[in-house]
Design a protein around this motif. Structure first.
Motif, short mmCIF file in Angstrom:
data_model
loop_
_atom_site.label_atom_id
_atom_site.label_comp_id
_atom_site.label_asym_id
_atom_site.label_seq_id
_atom_site.Cartn_x
_atom_site.Cartn_y
_atom_site.Cartn_z
N UNK A 135 0.92 -1.31 0.40
CA UNK A 135 0.09 -0.17 -0.20
C UNK A 135 1.21 1.47 -0.56
N UNK A 138 1.78 2.09 -3.19
CA UNK A 138 1.04 2.77 -4.40
C UNK A 138 0.81 3.35 -4.36
N UNK A 141 3.14 5.62 -5.37
CA UNK A 141 3.24 5.96 -6.90
C UNK A 141 2.30 7.04 -7.19
N UNK A 142 1.28 6.25 -6.45
CA UNK A 142 0.36 7.42 -7.35
C UNK A 142 0.35 9.33 -6.96
N UNK A 143 1.64 9.88 -5.99
CA UNK A 143 1.84 11.03 -5.67
C UNK A 143 2.52 11.20 -6.57
N UNK A 145 2.16 11.20 -9.82
CA UNK A 145 1.00 11.50 -11.07
C UNK A 145 1.19 13.14 -11.11
N UNK A 171 -4.94 13.13 -3.54
CA UNK A 171 -5.31 12.43 -2.06
C UNK A 171 -4.93 11.20 -1.52
N UNK A 172 -4.55 10.95 -0.97
CA UNK A 172 -5.20 9.21 -0.26
C UNK A 172 -5.10 8.85 0.99
N UNK A 173 -6.35 8.96 1.70
CA UNK A 173 -6.66 9.20 2.97
C UNK A 173 -6.63 7.29 3.07
#
Lengths: 248, 248, 248
Positions: A135, A138, A141-143, A145, A171-173
């Motif tokens: 997690x 992942x 990696x998402x940030x 972008x 934002x990932x929460x």
């Protein structure tokens, strides 16, 4: 003199964890195991590395300090399987690595060729979060972008990663029930956060990717500590990453 | 005129074996089959190639010599499956390649556009070693970690590959029971060895990688002969590689 | 305001179909669905794109027109699975994309930042051919081995693609029973053909590769229309590609 047998998997993973920060490393060998403490050239990130003698099939050493060309070792170990037993023999200024029918001999580096070991700063973390390596990888990696920086933070019940680009945001929460653990060392419940270089987090996330648990110790504009175990708990790696200054 | 049908696998593997050494090749077509003999531009390596008429589904030819653009053929054959039957028709200065619903027509090269065929030197090998293609490929790759040169040698019971870099060494040793065969043509038991360019051995090891048996004929500072069969024994490839001078 | 939920697969495939032609696109949102009509910068190719409101899980909109950074959306959607439900919310000059625990917010582009919508020319096609997306993709790739141009044509019973290079040729011929359909709109049986840029056909063939049916409407030196459905028939894409002048 150092003479040891070790599983390919353990040696490969251990060296990878170090090469995230440095290409060459001073390693301390003693009866109980080995440890290393190295900072990257810019002193933004640091790695502390420990591997117990119990992680080895066989392990013999006089107390000594060796300086290793990790990148060269990594290249050679590409030829070893994760299930191979690697024999390591250090004698005078040379290291032999043997596995299968192959035997490599490589030169040790001069202890004067690399920087002094860094002092480990005392960091009073305000919060402790535990998530899976997968997690964490992942999310980093998402940030990537939308930004070269990534903020990590939490309350007493939620952990978040946030990336703020010029025009775009991510934002990932994750709430308490999606985390292995979230707890506040400072007893508070307000939102704390610090900003970090995506580049280093990306590198670290590669090394932690296989770990079932990654601990993140963080606070308000203080260094982040990323910790994980390997070698069935006989090895421990922790990275310290200095925060960036966040513009309001 | 040449008109033949051949399995995609045989044609692909045959062309790959040649392109290790040359991009364009003179090929001799006769009733019994075809052969080619080509040297690389630096004359360090040479390939001898034979493919029996028995390797073809159909095979008709007047005796003739054609000059082929192997790289272009290889590109086109990427579209063919290994199980496709490829129809080849050579007529005047054009070659047609057909498979599935596709038909390509490509120009033959002028026979004056490439070098004369090399003479094959007489080499008196002192030893004969047979190993699997897979092991040969792996050993050459392992040597590449420390040096651009690789020594091959043997006694009457052991075969070895050795790479000596500036500070580092690699040695792979295989004893009689790990080899398909090792025997001395000169009746001696001392250690013989010759040094070769890693670059050419790497290329050759790609072509032999699938062969179940690769024969290595070698001696003291003489050319190495690397031989293997393909097309169920109806095709044979042998490479000759000139030795480098080893510094003591 | 636009607020919709859509399957990752549908959104990914739709955006890919558009990015073959443009990186940024004006998209018209209305109660029944959305459509876009965009030409590439050189005006050689054009895409018409429709996606019905039925392709969405939820779909709410006031009639409006938005200008999207497709390449950025594509990058973000690399993190989404094909089975994820993506929530899209457009509000004022921002678009939010949410899936899993992630939420991205990206800026909409200024409508003045991209070219006006092209007029769609009236094309009287002489023939209509239907083949599988897989076969179309393969044939375009095969043509690329010998030329940068590819002719498409047909009689009333056969479809062909032909590439003529400087010295080499490629021809693929498919007869009625190998095609899903071939029919003449002009009622004739002679051979018609037009020549096209391989580069654009290669790009288009990537987008249509998954479609079970691709329709090709063609004639003598007129634009080619390449059409296919996606999203279980709730989406439709058609490309128009201007012909090149064929030298006799």
């Amino acid at each position: 003199m150092f003479k040891a047998d070790i599983l390919g998997e353990t040696l490969k993973d251990g060296i990878e964890a170090l090469t995230i920060i440095v290409d060459e490393a001073r390693v301390h060998l003693s009866k109980d195991g080995l440890y290393a403490r190295n900072a990257d050239p810019s002193y933004v990130a640091m790695v502390q590395f420990e591997l117990s003698a119990k992680a080895f099939e066989n392990y013999e050493t006089d107390d000594e300090v060796v300086t290793l060309d990790l990148k060269k070792m990594q290249g050679i170990l590409e030829l070893a399987n994760r299930t191979d037993i690697i024999r390591i023999v250090v004698d005078e200024n040379r290291m032999a690595l043997s596995f299968g029918d192959l035997k490599y001999t490589i030169a040790l580096l001069s202890p004067y060729s690399i920087k002094k070991e860094p002092k480990v700063p005392k960091v009073e973390s305000a919060a402790h979060v535990v998530i899976t390596g997968k997690e964490f990888r992942w999310a980093v990696k998402a940030a990537g972008k939308v930004s070269d920086n990534i903020a990590l933070g939490c309350t007493d019940t939620d952990f978040f990663m946030e990336a703020l680009g010029d025009a775009d945001t991510m934002r990932l929460e994750l709430s308490k029930d999606q985390l292995i653990d979230v707890s506040r060392a400072d007893g508070k419940a307000d939102e704390i956060r610090s900003l970090f270089s995506l580049e280093f987090l990306l590198e670290m996330s590669k090394a932690v990717g296989k770990a079932s648990e990654v601990s993140l110790d963080m606070g308000k504009n203080i260094p982040l500590k990323v910790g994980f175990d390997f070698a069935d708990g006989n090895g421990a790696v922790s990275y310290l990453l200095a925060p960036r200054i966040e513009q309001e």
